[in-house]
Design an enzyme around this catalytic site. Structure first.
Site, PDB file in Angstrom:
ATOM      1  N   ALA A 143       0.832  -1.209   0.000  1.00  0.00           N
ATOM      2  CA  ALA A 143       0.000   0.000   0.000  1.00  0.00           C
ATOM      3  C   ALA A 143       0.868   1.260   0.000  1.00  0.00           C
ATOM      4  O   ALA A 143       0.605   2.203  -0.746  1.00  0.00           O
ATOM      5  CB  ALA A 143      -0.930  -0.012   1.219  1.00  0.00           C
ATOM      6  N   ARG A 162       7.389 -13.385  -4.585  1.00  0.00           N
ATOM      7  CA  ARG A 162       5.981 -13.594  -4.929  1.00  0.00           C
ATOM      8  C   ARG A 162       5.476 -12.530  -5.907  1.00  0.00           C
ATOM      9  O   ARG A 162       4.732 -12.814  -6.831  1.00  0.00           O
ATOM     10  CB  ARG A 162       5.148 -13.554  -3.638  1.00  0.00           C
ATOM     11  N   CYS A 181       3.288   6.511  11.297  1.00  0.00           N
ATOM     12  CA  CYS A 181       2.261   7.374  10.686  1.00  0.00           C
ATOM     13  C   CYS A 181       1.510   8.229  11.707  1.00  0.00           C
ATOM     14  O   CYS A 181       1.300   9.429  11.498  1.00  0.00           O
ATOM     15  CB  CYS A 181       1.277   6.524   9.898  1.00  0.00           C
ATOM     16  N   GLN A 233      -7.615   5.306  14.024  1.00  0.00           N
ATOM     17  CA  GLN A 233      -6.695   4.937  12.955  1.00  0.00           C
ATOM     18  C   GLN A 233      -7.349   4.074  11.881  1.00  0.00           C
ATOM     19  O   GLN A 233      -8.085   3.138  12.177  1.00  0.00           O
ATOM     20  CB  GLN A 233      -5.478   4.233  13.567  1.00  0.00           C
ATOM     21  N   SER A 235      -5.699   1.258   6.568  1.00  0.00           N
ATOM     22  CA  SER A 235      -4.516   1.295   5.706  1.00  0.00           C
ATOM     23  C   SER A 235      -3.210   1.117   6.462  1.00  0.00           C
ATOM     24  O   SER A 235      -2.244   0.604   5.905  1.00  0.00           O
ATOM     25  CB  SER A 235      -4.469   2.611   4.926  1.00  0.00           C
ATOM     26  N   ARG A 246      -8.245   1.404  16.385  1.00  0.00           N
ATOM     27  CA  ARG A 246      -8.480   1.157  14.962  1.00  0.00           C
ATOM     28  C   ARG A 246      -9.963   1.362  14.677  1.00  0.00           C
ATOM     29  O   ARG A 246     -10.807   0.814  15.400  1.00  0.00           O
ATOM     30  CB  ARG A 246      -8.072  -0.289  14.668  1.00  0.00           C
ATOM     31  N   HIS A 251      -5.811   8.765   9.193  1.00  0.00           N
ATOM     32  CA  HIS A 251      -5.830   8.678  10.653  1.00  0.00           C
ATOM     33  C   HIS A 251      -6.336   9.994  11.238  1.00  0.00           C
ATOM     34  O   HIS A 251      -5.960  11.074  10.765  1.00  0.00           O
ATOM     35  CB  HIS A 251      -4.416   8.456  11.200  1.00  0.00           C
ATOM     36  N   GLN A 255      -2.921   8.599   5.954  1.00  0.00           N
ATOM     37  CA  GLN A 255      -1.931   7.695   6.545  1.00  0.00           C
ATOM     38  C   GLN A 255      -0.900   7.239   5.519  1.00  0.00           C
ATOM     39  O   GLN A 255       0.279   7.097   5.843  1.00  0.00           O
ATOM     40  CB  GLN A 255      -2.682   6.487   7.151  1.00  0.00           C
TER      41      GLN A 255
END
Lengths: 340, 340
Positions: A17, A43, A132, A159, A162, A238, A245, A318
């Site tokens: 992200a 991967r 963050c 928060q 992300s 969260r 945030h 964030q």
């Protein structure tokens, strides 16, 4: 770092992200790039990512990935940084590390460009990007700290998903769909349902009862402000929001706060935008902070019961200021651009 | 109030979110009912509501609706209570008012049964039910206040949609569906999008910068605790959760907090359940508080920078303990049941 007109930059953890956001910001800010190298785990290697309309191949991150690289923007997790950053430094690169691996290392500067840009020059190959929630808290309170020394910070956070990565944002979406369809929410990333719920931050809780997120905010604030005495205490939570945030920040200041002076200081501060319209009940919201570079700040008001108390309510993206933007700003200063 | 074996109870605003919950709680707690009268606006009159398997007709609320009524549970908005409560009192009923109309009236007791049940007996026809956020904050901190006097409360709230009524809960659901379908969120109840967003509480903001919700928590705490000196300051925030309010509460206590003693006090307190498992990162969550009678409390920990500071994280069902349950508990005490 040697001054050039263009730089070779490697993004470590390009497909995550924060990595994706770094690419976007390098493009938006027209970073002086010669070569852009995208590194990720085995991967993800072989996939492509768009940059300025072109498809760039994602390469597998290896110990010898850093030949001729000037700057590494690292965001592939603490263990990955711990292992690979020394190889990058040995190869001559400067690493701007967005993980927690090196933040509290006394040899590593921890930098918010609006606050302590001079610390960048003290680097020995690695510069750490703060957590963050720390960045989003410190950008709007630093202008206040400069005119009226902050003695104590008591903060509760709201928060976004992300902060736990792209998969966590996906989990919020999937769970929300499932709950609305009357189905059970499946938990894969977060320990608890995030859709239409909230919970104490999902990082490990230490013996003193604080979770790692809270301890980061406490310790990093002292390091960035060069102020071991500043008292900081936090509850990290969260909430079911995708990517900005929000924080309810209570400050205890050395002198009685003068709201007009504080407003003026915030108005003149870089990286901050005041959103504080009481008549319209319009204040910072994560939906409006999303995608922007500024930390929104509002609800500036005195504590009616403490002459030195001041509240503010802030919200910041964030993935941008909380992570990718701050790292790119550090890289820009390394390249000789002035802080902005 | 005259003791009887069964009472005639009228629910004012029966079809609202709190009214519906009142019916459920009267049924669940087997309230000693003779007659149950459901009152609502002209718009809702004529509809029926289930109670103990029977359909009850909703009647239009009128000034003469209170003949032979012993207790009125009022939850139809402040203006409605202001107008109709005096008629109910004149007709001989006791009004348990869940609106803000009478809360700060010095002649009206403001009661949380776990805290100040004795105040009920001082009523002159009206007893006020506190604001939901106030109740959910005070139930878990009162046992602490009894053993170590609280000097200062600094609290940030995470308030559910239900506090703004059934339509607000519907708006959270509809907006969430629309956003997930890539459509624009339509705003009808809240001034801002609530789905995947959060915002400073939607009540009017006063000159001092505090919104009405915050001022309620400040003033009501002093009245319920019989303590004009207790310092309270609040940031109230609306979050995308359906029906339980959560609060990050910071207390400054007179003496150094002893966590063991505080835990014991909370364990023995009525109306509180400790949810505090650091190893499993398991703490109070609105999803688990929903539908329950207890206020969940956890994240008990000291402020590492202030020897008198203590954090707790609490969550309680806004429609139950925050409103309907507290009102029914008051009614039960009026009827001679002991507080529980």
């Amino acid at each position: 770092m040697e001054k050039k007109s263009k730089y070779n930059v490697a993004v470590m953890g390009a497909t995550g992200a924060v990595g994706q956001e770094m690419l976007l910001i390098l493009e938006q800010r027209d970073f002086p790039l010669d070569r852009l190298v995208l590194l990720a785990s085995k991967r993800s290697a072989g996939s492509t990512m768009k940059f300025k309309g072109r498809d760039l191949l994602v390469e597998e991150l290896k110990e010898d990935s850093f030949k001729d690289i000037d700057i590494v923007l690292a965001s592939a997790g603490g263990a990955v940084s711990k292992h690979f950053a020394p190889f990058a430094v040995k190869a001559g690169a400067v690493v701007v590390d967005n993980t927690s691996a090196y933040r509290m290392d006394p040899k590593v500067p921890l930098v918010v460009p609006e606050i302590n840009p001079a610390d960048i020059q003290k680097h020995q190959g690695i510069i750490a990007n703060p957590n963050c929630s720390t960045i989003i808290m410190l950008v709007p309170i630093h202008p206040i700290h400069k005119i009226n020394h902050i003695k104590r910070i008591i903060v509760s956070t709201y928060q976004a998903a992300s902060g736990a990565g792209a998969k966590a944002m996906q989990e919020l979406e999937t769970q929300s769909r499932d709950v609305l369809a009357g189905k059970k929410a499946r938990k894969e990333v977060f320990p608890h349902q995030i859709a239409f719920n909230l919970f104490s931050h999902n990082s490990a809780v230490k013996e003193d009862g604080y979770n790692e997120e809270e301890l980061k905010m406490i310790k990093e604030t002292k390091k960035i402000f060069h102020d071991e005495k500043i008292a900081v205490t936090v509850t990290s939570v969260r909430v079911p929001v995708f990517r900005a945030h929000t924080e309810a920040i209570y400050l205890e200041l050395t002198n009685k706060p003068d709201l007009d002076k504080i407003r003026k200081a915030l108005m003149n501060a870089v990286g901050v935008r005041i959103v504080d319209d009481a008549g319209k009940n319009y204040f910072p919201m994560p939906l409006e902070a999303t995608g922007g570079d500024d930390v929104l700040v509002g609800r500036l008001r005195l504590d009616l019961s403490n002459p030195h108390g001041l509240w503010l309510f802030v919200s910041g993206d964030q993935l941008r200021k909380g992570a990718a933007l701050n790292a790119v700003q550090i890289a820009e200063i390394l390249c000789g651009r002035s802080a902005s």
